[in-house]
Write a protein that holds these residues in place. Structure first.
Motif, mmCIF file in Angstrom:
data_model
loop_
_atom_site.group_PDB
_atom_site.id
_atom_site.type_symbol
_atom_site.label_atom_id
_atom_site.label_comp_id
_atom_site.label_asym_id
_atom_site.label_seq_id
_atom_site.Cartn_x
_atom_site.Cartn_y
_atom_site.Cartn_z
ATOM 1 N N SER A 137 0.820 -1.214 0.000
ATOM 2 C CA SER A 137 0.000 0.000 0.000
ATOM 3 C C SER A 137 0.851 1.260 0.000
ATOM 4 O O SER A 137 0.365 2.350 -0.332
ATOM 5 N N SER A 138 2.119 1.176 0.357
ATOM 6 C CA SER A 138 3.016 2.341 0.372
ATOM 7 C C SER A 138 3.795 2.472 -0.934
ATOM 8 O O SER A 138 4.656 3.336 -1.060
ATOM 9 N N GLY A 139 3.534 1.615 -1.887
ATOM 10 C CA GLY A 139 4.164 1.727 -3.206
ATOM 11 C C GLY A 139 5.466 0.968 -3.364
ATOM 12 O O GLY A 139 6.214 1.192 -4.322
ATOM 13 N N TRP A 140 5.746 0.005 -2.488
ATOM 14 C CA TRP A 140 6.971 -0.758 -2.610
ATOM 15 C C TRP A 140 6.902 -1.810 -3.738
ATOM 16 O O TRP A 140 7.919 -2.270 -4.208
ATOM 17 N N GLY A 141 5.754 -2.192 -4.125
ATOM 18 C CA GLY A 141 5.604 -3.190 -5.184
ATOM 19 C C GLY A 141 4.398 -4.062 -4.928
ATOM 20 O O GLY A 141 3.653 -3.885 -3.954
ATOM 21 N N SER A 142 4.174 -5.017 -5.800
ATOM 22 C CA SER A 142 3.056 -5.949 -5.642
ATOM 23 C C SER A 142 3.359 -6.962 -4.552
ATOM 24 O O SER A 142 4.509 -7.161 -4.152
ATOM 25 N N VAL A 143 2.290 -7.587 -4.053
ATOM 26 C CA VAL A 143 2.468 -8.611 -3.025
ATOM 27 C C VAL A 143 3.364 -9.732 -3.551
ATOM 28 O O VAL A 143 4.259 -10.228 -2.839
ATOM 29 N N ARG A 144 3.130 -10.127 -4.770
ATOM 30 C CA ARG A 144 3.917 -11.223 -5.364
ATOM 31 C C ARG A 144 5.393 -10.861 -5.422
ATOM 32 O O ARG A 144 6.247 -11.683 -5.069
ATOM 33 N N ASP A 145 5.723 -9.631 -5.827
ATOM 34 C CA ASP A 145 7.125 -9.226 -5.937
ATOM 35 C C ASP A 145 7.791 -9.118 -4.567
ATOM 36 O O ASP A 145 8.920 -9.568 -4.384
ATOM 37 N N LEU A 146 7.064 -8.528 -3.626
ATOM 38 C CA LEU A 146 7.669 -8.312 -2.312
ATOM 39 C C LEU A 146 7.871 -9.605 -1.539
ATOM 40 O O LEU A 146 8.662 -9.642 -0.594
ATOM 41 N N MET A 147 7.192 -10.691 -1.944
ATOM 42 C CA MET A 147 7.399 -11.982 -1.297
ATOM 43 C C MET A 147 8.637 -12.705 -1.831
ATOM 44 O O MET A 147 9.009 -13.738 -1.305
ATOM 45 N N ARG A 148 9.289 -12.122 -2.815
ATOM 46 C CA ARG A 148 10.530 -12.699 -3.342
ATOM 47 C C ARG A 148 11.706 -11.979 -2.685
ATOM 48 O O ARG A 148 11.867 -10.755 -2.844
ATOM 49 N N PRO A 149 12.570 -12.676 -1.943
ATOM 50 C CA PRO A 149 13.681 -12.034 -1.218
ATOM 51 C C PRO A 149 14.577 -11.197 -2.113
ATOM 52 O O PRO A 149 15.024 -10.110 -1.710
ATOM 53 N N ALA A 150 14.875 -11.649 -3.322
ATOM 54 C CA ALA A 150 15.771 -10.895 -4.201
ATOM 55 C C ALA A 150 15.142 -9.557 -4.593
ATOM 56 O O ALA A 150 15.822 -8.513 -4.622
#
Length: 294
Positions: free
Chosen positions: A229-242
């Motif tokens: 919600s703060s604009g860091w990325g999609s849930v799918r992307d942020l669940m990837r450590p890299a």
């Protein structure tokens, strides 16, 4: 006068025979007939005693009959009947002896078995075995991709935590982030998620991706607890450590003079945390982890 014609001579004396035009004496037919009859009786006795020689006896009879016919046509004086009978008897005996030695009633003796030609002696024989194949070269060992060795945990971390720390350091090295930036990233992740990949109980979608724990701090997810919600990325992307590490480094590099700031101030400039001084407690362990991974 013929000795075998005595009866005829006594009853009916005949003048001396003159040659006829065909050269045959009137008495010769009787003499020939008598000789032929004597031969026939001999042959008949032969046939009765040897049934199996019918063919040979018949052939002898034909020969004798032919001989009589030839003698009839000859222009010679009449041979004495006893001589003719004796000759015929000798011929019959000779034929009998010959028939005994050449019996028709015999089974063919088996022919000697000829040795079977060997495969090597026959010029047309095909070789029994194919030439041995050339020895195949020893197979080369297949090149297998070397499985990256997992880093040995240090600073009290578990293997899962050390694996996540390696991902963070590898991404920073690839982006050519200075060493101090690597230490700041490791210390931040240790404070935010204890170096575990968190899903969010508030975002059920985050639980559809690989995760190691579930948190309840709003919609914060991943190693750095970044919020979609703060604009860091999609849930799918942020669940990837890299991806999460790359997003952190991108934000850190935008902080002016971040390298002159303390670890706490640099991390706080990126995270905007309610507890800005909590990051400093992880600095020493973060340096040991970076040293082990670089």
């Amino acid at each position: 006068m013929h000795p075998d014609d005595q009866i005829d001579q006594k009853l009916t004396p005949q003048p001396a025979a003159t040659r006829s035009n065909d050269g045959a004496s009137p008495e010769r037919p009787r003499g020939r007939h008598a000789a032929t009859e004597t031969a026939r009786r001999s042959v008949r006795a032969l046939l009765e005693s040897t049934p199996a020689r019918v063919a040979l006896a018949t052939a002898v009879t034909c020969c004798l009959a032919g001989a009589g016919a030839v003698a009839a046509s000859r222009d010679t004086t009449q041979a004495p009947a006893p001589q003719v009978a004796e000759a015929v008897a000798d011929r019959a005996l000779a034929a009998q002896d010959e028939a005994a030695s050449r019996s028709l009633d015999r089974s063919p003796s088996p022919a000697p078995a000829s040795p079977a030609p060997s495969a090597s002696a026959s010029p047309t024989a095909k070789p029994s075995a194919k030439p041995s194949a050339k020895p195949s070269a020893s197979p080369k060992p297949k090149k297998t991709k070397a499985t990256p060795t997992r880093p040995k945990p240090v600073a009290g971390l578990t293997q899962a935590q050390m694996d996540n720390a390696k991902v963070i350091v590898d991404v920073g090295v690839e982006l050519k982030v200075p060493r101090q930036g690597l230490v700041i990233a490791i210390a931040t992740a240790m404070q935010e998620s204890t170096l575990l990949n968190y899903a969010s109980g508030v975002l059920p979608e985050s639980q559809n991706y690989p995760h190691q724990a579930i948190g309840w701090d709003h919609d914060s997810v991943g190693l750095f607890q970044q919020r979609p919600s703060s604009g860091w990325g999609s849930v799918r992307d942020l669940m990837r450590p890299a991806y999460a590490a790359q997003a952190f480094y991108a934000a850190l590099l935008e902080v002016p003079g971040w390298q002159q700031l303390s670890l706490t101030m640099a991390a706080q400039a990126v995270q905007i945390s309610a507890f800005p001084y909590a990051y400093a407690q992880h600095e020493e362990r973060a340096r040991a982890i970076v040293a082990a991974l670089t």
